[in-house]
Design a protein around this motif. Sequence first.
Motif, PDB file in Angstrom:
ATOM      1  N   PRO A  48      64.172  39.056  25.269  1.00  0.00           N
ATOM      2  CA  PRO A  48      63.538  37.932  26.201  1.00  0.00           C
ATOM      3  C   PRO A  48      63.781  36.656  25.776  1.00  0.00           C
ATOM      4  O   PRO A  48      64.496  36.226  24.782  1.00  0.00           O
ATOM      5  N   ALA A  49      63.813  35.912  26.793  1.00  0.00           N
ATOM      6  CA  ALA A  49      63.957  34.406  26.779  1.00  0.00           C
ATOM      7  C   ALA A  49      63.345  33.749  25.298  1.00  0.00           C
ATOM      8  O   ALA A  49      62.185  34.202  24.922  1.00  0.00           O
ATOM      9  N   VAL A  50      64.155  32.888  24.780  1.00  0.00           N
ATOM     10  CA  VAL A  50      63.525  32.226  23.775  1.00  0.00           C
ATOM     11  C   VAL A  50      62.813  31.098  24.273  1.00  0.00           C
ATOM     12  O   VAL A  50      62.483  30.261  25.227  1.00  0.00           O
ATOM     13  N   LEU A  51      61.322  30.960  23.398  1.00  0.00           N
ATOM     14  CA  LEU A  51      60.439  30.262  24.008  1.00  0.00           C
ATOM     15  C   LEU A  51      60.503  28.801  23.045  1.00  0.00           C
ATOM     16  O   LEU A  51      61.075  29.016  22.109  1.00  0.00           O
ATOM     17  N   PRO A  52      59.977  27.734  23.464  1.00  0.00           N
ATOM     18  CA  PRO A  52      59.087  27.424  24.636  1.00  0.00           C
ATOM     19  C   PRO A  52      60.050  27.033  25.961  1.00  0.00           C
ATOM     20  O   PRO A  52      61.023  26.378  25.495  1.00  0.00           O
ATOM     21  N   ALA A  53      59.900  27.364  27.042  1.00  0.00           N
ATOM     22  CA  ALA A  53      60.384  26.764  28.298  1.00  0.00           C
ATOM     23  C   ALA A  53      59.715  25.364  28.327  1.00  0.00           C
ATOM     24  O   ALA A  53      58.771  25.025  27.823  1.00  0.00           O
ATOM     25  N   PHE A  54      60.359  24.653  29.283  1.00  0.00           N
ATOM     26  CA  PHE A  54      60.097  22.961  29.378  1.00  0.00           C
ATOM     27  C   PHE A  54      60.153  22.653  30.722  1.00  0.00           C
ATOM     28  O   PHE A  54      60.942  23.015  31.520  1.00  0.00           O
ATOM     29  N   TYR A  55      58.940  22.428  31.405  1.00  0.00           N
ATOM     30  CA  TYR A  55      58.637  22.282  32.982  1.00  0.00           C
ATOM     31  C   TYR A  55      58.422  20.731  33.331  1.00  0.00           C
ATOM     32  O   TYR A  55      57.624  20.245  32.540  1.00  0.00           O
ATOM     33  N   VAL A  56      59.083  19.941  34.325  1.00  0.00           N
ATOM     34  CA  VAL A  56      58.858  18.938  34.767  1.00  0.00           C
ATOM     35  C   VAL A  56      58.426  19.293  36.323  1.00  0.00           C
ATOM     36  O   VAL A  56      59.310  19.429  36.882  1.00  0.00           O
ATOM     37  N   LYS A  57      57.252  18.836  36.409  1.00  0.00           N
ATOM     38  CA  LYS A  57      56.660  19.153  37.878  1.00  0.00           C
ATOM     39  C   LYS A  57      55.707  18.148  38.362  1.00  0.00           C
ATOM     40  O   LYS A  57      54.933  17.358  37.489  1.00  0.00           O
ATOM     41  N   PRO A  58      55.507  17.929  39.565  1.00  0.00           N
ATOM     42  CA  PRO A  58      54.550  17.247  40.157  1.00  0.00           C
ATOM     43  C   PRO A  58      53.194  17.525  39.769  1.00  0.00           C
ATOM     44  O   PRO A  58      52.795  18.881  39.741  1.00  0.00           O
ATOM     45  N   PRO A  59      52.103  16.768  39.579  1.00  0.00           N
ATOM     46  CA  PRO A  59      50.865  17.489  39.312  1.00  0.00           C
ATOM     47  C   PRO A  59      50.406  18.308  40.645  1.00  0.00           C
ATOM     48  O   PRO A  59      50.461  18.144  41.707  1.00  0.00           O
ATOM     49  N   PHE A  60      49.731  19.566  40.110  1.00  0.00           N
ATOM     50  CA  PHE A  60      49.211  20.742  41.143  1.00  0.00           C
ATOM     51  C   PHE A  60      48.124  19.986  42.145  1.00  0.00           C
ATOM     52  O   PHE A  60      47.962  20.277  43.092  1.00  0.00           O
ATOM     53  N   ASP A  61      47.409  18.845  41.446  1.00  0.00           N
ATOM     54  CA  ASP A  61      46.128  18.396  42.331  1.00  0.00           C
ATOM     55  C   ASP A  61      46.716  17.435  43.323  1.00  0.00           C
ATOM     56  O   ASP A  61      45.850  16.707  44.021  1.00  0.00           O
ATOM     57  N   GLY A  62      47.930  16.892  43.444  1.00  0.00           N
ATOM     58  CA  GLY A  62      48.391  15.901  44.313  1.00  0.00           C
ATOM     59  C   GLY A  62      48.275  14.601  43.889  1.00  0.00           C
ATOM     60  O   GLY A  62      48.741  13.874  44.629  1.00  0.00           O
ATOM     61  N   ARG A  63      47.713  14.324  42.761  1.00  0.00           N
ATOM     62  CA  ARG A  63      47.534  12.728  42.387  1.00  0.00           C
ATOM     63  C   ARG A  63      48.603  12.576  41.301  1.00  0.00           C
ATOM     64  O   ARG A  63      49.262  13.064  41.052  1.00  0.00           O
ATOM     65  N   PRO A  64      48.819  11.273  41.476  1.00  0.00           N
ATOM     66  CA  PRO A  64      49.908  10.704  40.438  1.00  0.00           C
ATOM     67  C   PRO A  64      49.979  11.234  39.136  1.00  0.00           C
ATOM     68  O   PRO A  64      48.733  11.684  38.518  1.00  0.00           O
ATOM     69  N   ALA A  65      51.224  11.650  38.848  1.00  0.00           N
ATOM     70  CA  ALA A  65      51.355  11.894  37.265  1.00  0.00           C
ATOM     71  C   ALA A  65      50.966  10.804  36.267  1.00  0.00           C
ATOM     72  O   ALA A  65      51.046   9.599  36.555  1.00  0.00           O
ATOM     73  N   SER A  66      50.355  11.301  35.258  1.00  0.00           N
ATOM     74  CA  SER A  66      49.946  10.273  34.190  1.00  0.00           C
ATOM     75  C   SER A  66      50.186  10.842  32.899  1.00  0.00           C
ATOM     76  O   SER A  66      50.563  11.992  32.655  1.00  0.00           O
TER      77      SER A  66
END
Length: 138
Positions: A48-66
């Motif tokens: 299995p893939a080594v953990l942890p993965a690292f994600y960079v995403k816009p917030p799901f709620d559509g509001r600005p990232a903070s």
Amino acid sequence: MISYITVGADDIPRAKRFYSAFLPALGYELVEGQEGLSYELPELHDEPAVLPAFYVKPPFDGRPASVGNGAMVAFHARSQQEVRELHSAALAANGRDEGQPGFRDAYGPHFYVGYLRDPQGNKIALYSNNPDEPGRDG
């Protein structure tokens, strides 16, 4: 066990430039999707893939990232030299210095760390804790 870490970003191309300046050198592979960036450590020999993965995403709620006050993600480097090189590469990729690479009195004698802020303001640490390298006291 931590499976993945996600930080928010409003400008994905700018975040990609910053994180791609050092994560591939630490073994992470980038997968881009409509939802943002996924940096993952590769599977080795049908494991299995080594953990942890690292994600960079816009917030799901559509509001600005903070930025979370007190939140930080730390990435392990193989050596003090690699910490210096990756810290410099991240600064050149629109990162902000939050603490030059070096030893800190509050940590162990071999804990060598540099701190950054990504373009969104998230705090990132690059560190090495290699007992085979010179320590703070020697």
